[in-house]
Design a protein around this motif. Structure first.
Motif, PDB file in Angstrom:
ATOM      1  N   GLY A  80       0.806  -1.209   0.000  1.00  0.00           N
ATOM      2  CA  GLY A  80       0.000   0.000   0.000  1.00  0.00           C
ATOM      3  C   GLY A  80       0.840   1.259   0.000  1.00  0.00           C
ATOM      4  N   PRO A  94      -6.044  11.130  -5.275  1.00  0.00           N
ATOM      5  CA  PRO A  94      -6.047  10.179  -4.159  1.00  0.00           C
ATOM      6  C   PRO A  94      -6.930   8.962  -4.416  1.00  0.00           C
ATOM      7  CG  PRO A  94      -6.310  12.416  -3.343  1.00  0.00           C
ATOM      8  CD  PRO A  94      -6.407  12.479  -4.836  1.00  0.00           C
ATOM      9  N   SER A  97      -5.274   6.684  -7.101  1.00  0.00           N
ATOM     10  CA  SER A  97      -4.115   6.026  -6.502  1.00  0.00           C
ATOM     11  C   SER A  97      -4.556   4.881  -5.598  1.00  0.00           C
ATOM     12  CB  SER A  97      -3.297   7.042  -5.715  1.00  0.00           C
ATOM     13  OG  SER A  97      -2.236   6.424  -5.051  1.00  0.00           O
ATOM     14  N   LEU A  98      -5.588   5.120  -4.811  1.00  0.00           N
ATOM     15  CA  LEU A  98      -6.108   4.081  -3.921  1.00  0.00           C
ATOM     16  C   LEU A  98      -6.662   2.912  -4.731  1.00  0.00           C
ATOM     17  CD1 LEU A  98      -6.876   3.110  -1.068  1.00  0.00           C
ATOM     18  CD2 LEU A  98      -9.035   4.297  -1.373  1.00  0.00           C
ATOM     19  N   THR A 101      -3.760   0.932  -6.354  1.00  0.00           N
ATOM     20  CA  THR A 101      -3.007   0.177  -5.358  1.00  0.00           C
ATOM     21  C   THR A 101      -3.824  -1.000  -4.837  1.00  0.00           C
ATOM     22  OG1 THR A 101      -1.859   2.212  -4.750  1.00  0.00           O
ATOM     23  CG2 THR A 101      -1.723   0.389  -3.208  1.00  0.00           C
ATOM     24  N   ALA A 102      -5.110  -0.776  -4.571  1.00  0.00           N
ATOM     25  CA  ALA A 102      -5.971  -1.861  -4.086  1.00  0.00           C
ATOM     26  C   ALA A 102      -6.120  -2.945  -5.147  1.00  0.00           C
ATOM     27  CB  ALA A 102      -7.334  -1.314  -3.689  1.00  0.00           C
ATOM     28  N   VAL A 137      -5.146  -1.577   1.486  1.00  0.00           N
ATOM     29  CA  VAL A 137      -5.945  -0.344   1.483  1.00  0.00           C
ATOM     30  C   VAL A 137      -5.715   0.454   2.764  1.00  0.00           C
ATOM     31  CG1 VAL A 137      -8.320   0.519   1.581  1.00  0.00           C
ATOM     32  CG2 VAL A 137      -7.692  -1.193  -0.116  1.00  0.00           C
ATOM     33  N   HIS A 140      -2.294   2.081   2.696  1.00  0.00           N
ATOM     34  CA  HIS A 140      -2.287   3.183   1.738  1.00  0.00           C
ATOM     35  C   HIS A 140      -2.970   4.417   2.338  1.00  0.00           C
ATOM     36  CE1 HIS A 140      -2.196   4.919  -2.323  1.00  0.00           C
ATOM     37  NE2 HIS A 140      -3.352   5.464  -1.989  1.00  0.00           N
ATOM     38  N   LEU A 141      -4.144   4.209   2.919  1.00  0.00           N
ATOM     39  CA  LEU A 141      -4.882   5.337   3.497  1.00  0.00           C
ATOM     40  C   LEU A 141      -4.152   5.957   4.678  1.00  0.00           C
ATOM     41  CD1 LEU A 141      -8.539   3.994   3.376  1.00  0.00           C
ATOM     42  CD2 LEU A 141      -7.550   5.815   1.979  1.00  0.00           C
TER      43      LEU A 141
END
Length: 189
Positions: A80, A94, A97-98, A101-102, A137, A140-141
Motif C-alpha cells: 500500500g 487520491p 491512486s487508492l 493500489t488496491a 488499502v 495506503h490510506l
C-alpha cells in the motif's frame, strides 16, 4: 522527460529506486512465506465461504483472533505504501491512486492464492485475499495521502539549508543574460 506531477531531481530517483528494491525484497519474502511446501500430517479443508474464517477467528475471542487476522492484514500491507513510492507521482488523484493500489494488491493476493493450491500442505482460503487487500488499502490510506501532502509542501518551500550551514550570497544575473558579441568578418580581396 519527466511525467507531469512526478517528483523531480536525483533525490526522487533515489527514492523510487529504493522503493523498487524494497518492493522486490518484500515480494520475495511474501513468496517464501506463502509458497514453500509445508510438511504437515493433515490439512484443513479449503475455505470457500467469504468471511467464514474471520468469523471463526473472532469466535475464539479477541486475543486469539488478533494473530491470524493481523497476519492476513499485514502480509501485503507494505504494498500500500511501496507501490505509490515506486510510481513516484505527487499530483496523482487520491482516489485513483487508492484504486490502482488496491487492485494491484488484490490481483497479487489472488495470484498467491491460486499458486498455493498447487503447493503441498497449503490450503486455499478465500479470506486471505480479502484480508490482504484490506491491509493494502489500510496502509495506503494511513500513509500515502499524508506523505504526498508533506512532500508537496516541502517542494513548494524549497530545500532547507543544513543546520549551521552558511548560505552563500548569490549575485543575481540579468534575466536575459549578456548579449553575445559576434566578430565581423571582412570581405576578402
Amino acid at each position: 522527460m519527466q511525467r507531469q506531477g512526478s517528483i523531480g531531481g536525483s533525490a526522487a530517483i533515489r527514492v523510487r529506486a529504493t522503493g523498487g528494491v524494497l518492493l522486490v525484497a518484500h515480494l520475495a519474502l511474501v513468496a517464501w512465506l506463502t509458497l514453500r511446501p509445508l510438511d504437515v500430517p493433515w490439512v484443513m479443508p479449503a475455505n470457500l465461504r467469504p468471511l467464514a474464517g474471520v468469523r471463526a477467528d473472532l469466535a475464539l475471542g479477541w486475543p486469539a483472533a488478533a494473530g491470524p487476522l493481523g497476519e492476513g492484514l499485514g502480509l501485503l500491507a507494505p504494498l500500500g505504501v511501496l507501490l505509490p513510492v515506486v510510481h513516484g507521482r505527487l499530483a496523482a488523484s487520491p482516489l485513483s491512486s487508492l484504486i490502482r493500489t488496491a487492485a494491484a494488491g488484490a490481483l497479487l493476493s489472488l495470484g498467491i492464492a491460486l499458486l498455493q493450491s498447487g503447493v503441498p500442505g497449503r490450503v486455499v482460503d478465500v479470506d486471505s485475499p480479502l484480508l490482504n487487500t484490506a491491509g493494502v488499502v489500510l496502509a495506503h490510506l494511513a500513509v500515502v495521502p499524508a506523505g504526498r501532502a508533506r512532500l508537496r509542501r516541502r517542494l513548494r518551500r524549497g530545500p532547507r539549508p543544513a543546520r549551521g550551514a552558511v548560505t552563500p550570497t548569490v549575485q543575481e544575473e540579468p534575466v536575459q543574460g549578456r548579449t553575445p558579441t559576434i566578430p565581423r568578418v571582412g570581405i576578402a580581396p
